[in-house]
Design an enzyme around this catalytic site. Sequence first.
Site, mmCIF file in Angstrom:
data_model
loop_
_atom_site.group_PDB
_atom_site.id
_atom_site.type_symbol
_atom_site.label_atom_id
_atom_site.label_comp_id
_atom_site.label_asym_id
_atom_site.label_seq_id
_atom_site.Cartn_x
_atom_site.Cartn_y
_atom_site.Cartn_z
ATOM 1 N N CYS A 1 -7.570 -44.347 45.970
ATOM 2 C CA CYS A 1 -6.436 -43.512 46.382
ATOM 3 C C CYS A 1 -5.234 -44.434 46.496
ATOM 4 O O CYS A 1 -5.219 -45.336 47.338
ATOM 5 C CB CYS A 1 -6.702 -42.807 47.714
ATOM 6 S SG CYS A 1 -5.209 -42.018 48.358
ATOM 7 N N LYS B 1 0.668 -32.069 61.709
ATOM 8 C CA LYS B 1 0.787 -33.486 61.409
ATOM 9 C C LYS B 1 2.250 -33.754 61.029
ATOM 10 O O LYS B 1 2.878 -32.933 60.370
ATOM 11 C CB LYS B 1 -0.151 -33.793 60.234
ATOM 12 C CG LYS B 1 -0.272 -35.255 59.964
ATOM 13 C CD LYS B 1 -1.359 -35.561 58.953
ATOM 14 C CE LYS B 1 -1.400 -37.046 58.746
ATOM 15 N NZ LYS B 1 -0.949 -37.565 57.521
ATOM 16 N N CYS C 1 -8.951 -37.118 48.576
ATOM 17 C CA CYS C 1 -8.828 -38.083 49.663
ATOM 18 C C CYS C 1 -8.633 -37.331 50.977
ATOM 19 O O CYS C 1 -7.775 -36.452 51.056
ATOM 20 C CB CYS C 1 -7.626 -39.008 49.399
ATOM 21 S SG CYS C 1 -7.010 -39.796 50.893
ATOM 22 N N LYS D 1 6.881 -36.254 55.931
ATOM 23 C CA LYS D 1 8.169 -36.135 55.265
ATOM 24 C C LYS D 1 8.299 -34.739 54.657
ATOM 25 O O LYS D 1 9.333 -34.093 54.778
ATOM 26 C CB LYS D 1 8.237 -37.192 54.150
ATOM 27 C CG LYS D 1 9.385 -38.168 54.336
ATOM 28 C CD LYS D 1 9.684 -38.951 53.092
ATOM 29 C CE LYS D 1 8.569 -39.912 52.688
ATOM 30 N NZ LYS D 1 8.891 -40.771 51.553
ATOM 31 N N HIS E 1 9.377 -43.894 63.218
ATOM 32 C CA HIS E 1 9.408 -42.608 63.931
ATOM 33 C C HIS E 1 8.634 -42.714 65.243
ATOM 34 O O HIS E 1 8.211 -43.807 65.650
ATOM 35 C CB HIS E 1 8.904 -41.475 63.041
ATOM 36 C CG HIS E 1 7.501 -41.650 62.532
ATOM 37 N ND1 HIS E 1 6.414 -41.768 63.356
ATOM 38 C CD2 HIS E 1 7.015 -41.726 61.263
ATOM 39 C CE1 HIS E 1 5.316 -41.895 62.636
ATOM 40 N NE2 HIS E 1 5.656 -41.886 61.353
ATOM 41 N N HIS F 1 -4.865 -38.016 52.269
ATOM 42 C CA HIS F 1 -3.704 -37.623 51.456
ATOM 43 C C HIS F 1 -3.902 -36.347 50.650
ATOM 44 O O HIS F 1 -2.995 -35.904 49.958
ATOM 45 C CB HIS F 1 -3.264 -38.791 50.567
ATOM 46 C CG HIS F 1 -2.822 -39.968 51.374
ATOM 47 N ND1 HIS F 1 -3.671 -41.011 51.691
ATOM 48 C CD2 HIS F 1 -1.648 -40.239 51.975
ATOM 49 C CE1 HIS F 1 -3.020 -41.875 52.446
ATOM 50 N NE2 HIS F 1 -1.807 -41.438 52.636
ATOM 51 N N CYS G 1 -3.507 -44.430 50.007
ATOM 52 C CA CYS G 1 -4.195 -45.255 51.024
ATOM 53 C C CYS G 1 -4.142 -46.716 50.617
ATOM 54 O O CYS G 1 -4.378 -47.583 51.446
ATOM 55 C CB CYS G 1 -5.688 -44.943 51.126
ATOM 56 S SG CYS G 1 -6.147 -43.333 51.690
ATOM 57 N N HIS H 1 5.272 -44.760 65.424
ATOM 58 C CA HIS H 1 5.394 -46.225 65.512
ATOM 59 C C HIS H 1 5.912 -46.628 66.898
ATOM 60 O O HIS H 1 5.472 -47.616 67.484
ATOM 61 C CB HIS H 1 6.370 -46.769 64.464
ATOM 62 C CG HIS H 1 6.107 -46.261 63.081
ATOM 63 N ND1 HIS H 1 7.007 -45.492 62.391
ATOM 64 C CD2 HIS H 1 5.029 -46.401 62.273
ATOM 65 C CE1 HIS H 1 6.495 -45.186 61.199
ATOM 66 N NE2 HIS H 1 5.296 -45.720 61.106
HETATM 67 N N1 MSP Z 1 0.501 -51.400 57.685
HETATM 68 C C1 MSP Z 1 -0.621 -50.770 58.255
HETATM 69 C C2 MSP Z 1 -1.105 -51.535 59.459
HETATM 70 C C3 MSP Z 1 -1.451 -52.973 59.241
HETATM 71 S S1 MSP Z 1 -1.907 -53.746 60.720
HETATM 72 C C4 MSP Z 1 -2.421 -55.248 60.319
HETATM 73 C C5 MSP Z 1 -0.237 -49.357 58.672
HETATM 74 N N2 MSP Z 1 1.070 -49.115 58.837
HETATM 75 S S2 MSP Z 1 1.712 -47.705 59.302
HETATM 76 O O1 MSP Z 1 3.135 -47.830 59.126
HETATM 77 O O2 MSP Z 1 1.082 -46.621 58.641
HETATM 78 O O3 MSP Z 1 1.488 -47.656 60.834
HETATM 79 C C6 MSP Z 1 0.361 -47.054 61.362
HETATM 80 C C7 MSP Z 1 0.443 -47.135 62.869
HETATM 81 O O4 MSP Z 1 1.644 -46.510 63.339
HETATM 82 C C8 MSP Z 1 -0.664 -46.378 63.576
HETATM 83 O O5 MSP Z 1 -1.845 -47.103 63.639
HETATM 84 C C9 MSP Z 1 -0.028 -46.172 64.927
HETATM 85 O O6 MSP Z 1 0.007 -47.382 65.607
HETATM 86 C C10 MSP Z 1 1.384 -45.783 64.525
HETATM 87 N N3 MSP Z 1 1.496 -44.365 64.208
HETATM 88 C C11 MSP Z 1 2.047 -43.837 63.066
HETATM 89 N N4 MSP Z 1 2.036 -42.487 63.163
HETATM 90 C C12 MSP Z 1 1.483 -42.111 64.324
HETATM 91 C C13 MSP Z 1 1.298 -40.875 64.975
HETATM 92 N N5 MSP Z 1 1.599 -39.724 64.408
HETATM 93 N N6 MSP Z 1 0.802 -40.893 66.231
HETATM 94 C C14 MSP Z 1 0.505 -42.059 66.880
HETATM 95 N N7 MSP Z 1 0.664 -43.233 66.290
HETATM 96 C C15 MSP Z 1 1.036 -43.303 64.980
HETATM 97 O O7 MSP Z 1 -1.132 -48.557 58.881
#
Ligand code: MSP
Length: 487
Positions: free
Chosen positions: A126, A296, A143, A299, A18, A146, A129, A21
């Site tokens: 958790c 926030k 948590c 889903k 989304h 969550h 997490c 990412h």
């Molecule tokens: N898999 C772990 C990261 C391991 S790194 C060695 C993880 N994955 S995640 O799918 O949850 O991705 C988190 C990252 O996605 C955040 O740190 C950020 O880079 C990005 N984002 C996900 N949602 C976001 C927002 N709502 N806003 C900005 N960035 C966000 O954590």
Amino acid sequence: MKKYYITTPLYYVNYKPHIGHAYTTLAADVLARHLKAKGESVFFQTGTDEHGGNIEKAAQANNVSPKKWADDISQEFKQMWKTLGIEYDYFIRTTDENHKIQVQAIFEKMLAQGDIYLGNYKGLYCSSCENFLDKSELIEGKCPVHKKEPEEINEESYFFKLSKYEKPLLKYYSDNPGFLAPEYRANEIIRFVEGGLNDISVSRTKVSWGIPVKSNPNHTIYVWIDALTNYITGPGFELGKESEKFKDIWPADMHLMGKEIYRFHAVIWPAMLMSLGLPLPKKVYAHGWWTVEGEKMSKSRGNIIDPRELVAEYGLDPFRYFIFREVPFGQDGDFSKEAFKRRYNGELANDLGNLFSRTVNMINKYLDSSMPEKPENSVLFSKLVETKKDIEKDMDSVQFSSALDRIWKNISLLNREVDTRKPWEMAKTDKEALKKFLHEMVWCLRLISSWISPFMPSTAAKMQMHLSVSGRPEENKKIEPLFPRKQ
Ligand code: MSP
């Protein structure tokens, strides 16, 4: 020459990609394009984090094997990066064979040197997490992320001796002031480490979808230890071997991530590298979080923004522009379609789009096909050039919104020049002056196009085609608007 190495987090494959990412990965792409344009050689790595209980559960809920599930979603990520024009050099998956072998070997090495030891974990966990929580972190017994009650567990677990690295980490932070970034995040990390580090649990006996501990396969390696290691396995790290490729890439110059996973990158990851005797990254940079109309994204709220829909409606470049113009990189921001549309019609269609089309129309009407040499003694062009250093500095330090502000100030200046110097009147009174003015404008717009290029590569290319010496479109008498207005 050592490559400039940029990373994004590895995204979990429990849900499709989304805007959150996309944000980090686009930031890495913008930085990579900027550096390449300066002539630097860059290695940009992204990928997917595919192990762990949550992914296993997602696969089960969809009646497929975890591997098949991970294959499909990681493919979706790749597809998304293609749609968003992201040019990464390497896409790593934590299920890659080579990665798994190295993670196991690294774990055994740490075990052998006493940095990992077997113990017992008793406490709160958790499962969302996939992390143990301390009582002090809970909010009303739940948590904080969550909002659900953690489970009480008591199980055998391997631990990483994080406590041993407390002092070395603090020393590293103080010797390398640029390491923790943006600067305002440094305090929080330093206070956290000064507060005392506990050893962390780095294996699970309850999670089967993970990399087994080689010497004790009842345990799988904790997802974070597995995932963080990607930053070295991707560029070819092999324990006990000297790899030229790895030496050309490591250490990372810029680890980018969201603020919620900053501690993993600013504390645990450097400690792991110290344990391995490898050099530490130059910078760990946490950006803020996007909310959607104040909420926030989740889903359950059904408010997850899929960049593909925005790209379909507005085009790719405006999307890439908007997310970096709207919010200073580092701070939280709120996504609203209203704001997107306002910036699209105002800054893109009006400010840049109009400036470009009225200038090119005049060029086509009043200039012969040959394009001018760099203008000498142009006050206007010099004024733009004066801002170049600051724009570059902003780009080098990922201050994207500030760079865009400076670029748009220049665009406003050019619009004002056209308005006050009234070239259409010069056309009647002073052809030479008109020609000189349009020559200046060509050069100024070329500069603008080079500055916007990392953000809006195809818009920049379109501009350059119309402003180039050769290869200009034959039929450029009537040009298409760069950004058609939206109602
Ligand atoms: N898999 C772990 C990261 C391991 S790194 C060695 C993880 N994955 S995640 O799918 O949850 O991705 C988190 C990252 O996605 C955040 O740190 C950020 O880079 C990005 N984002 C996900 N949602 C976001 C927002 N709502 N806003 C900005 N960035 C966000 O954590």
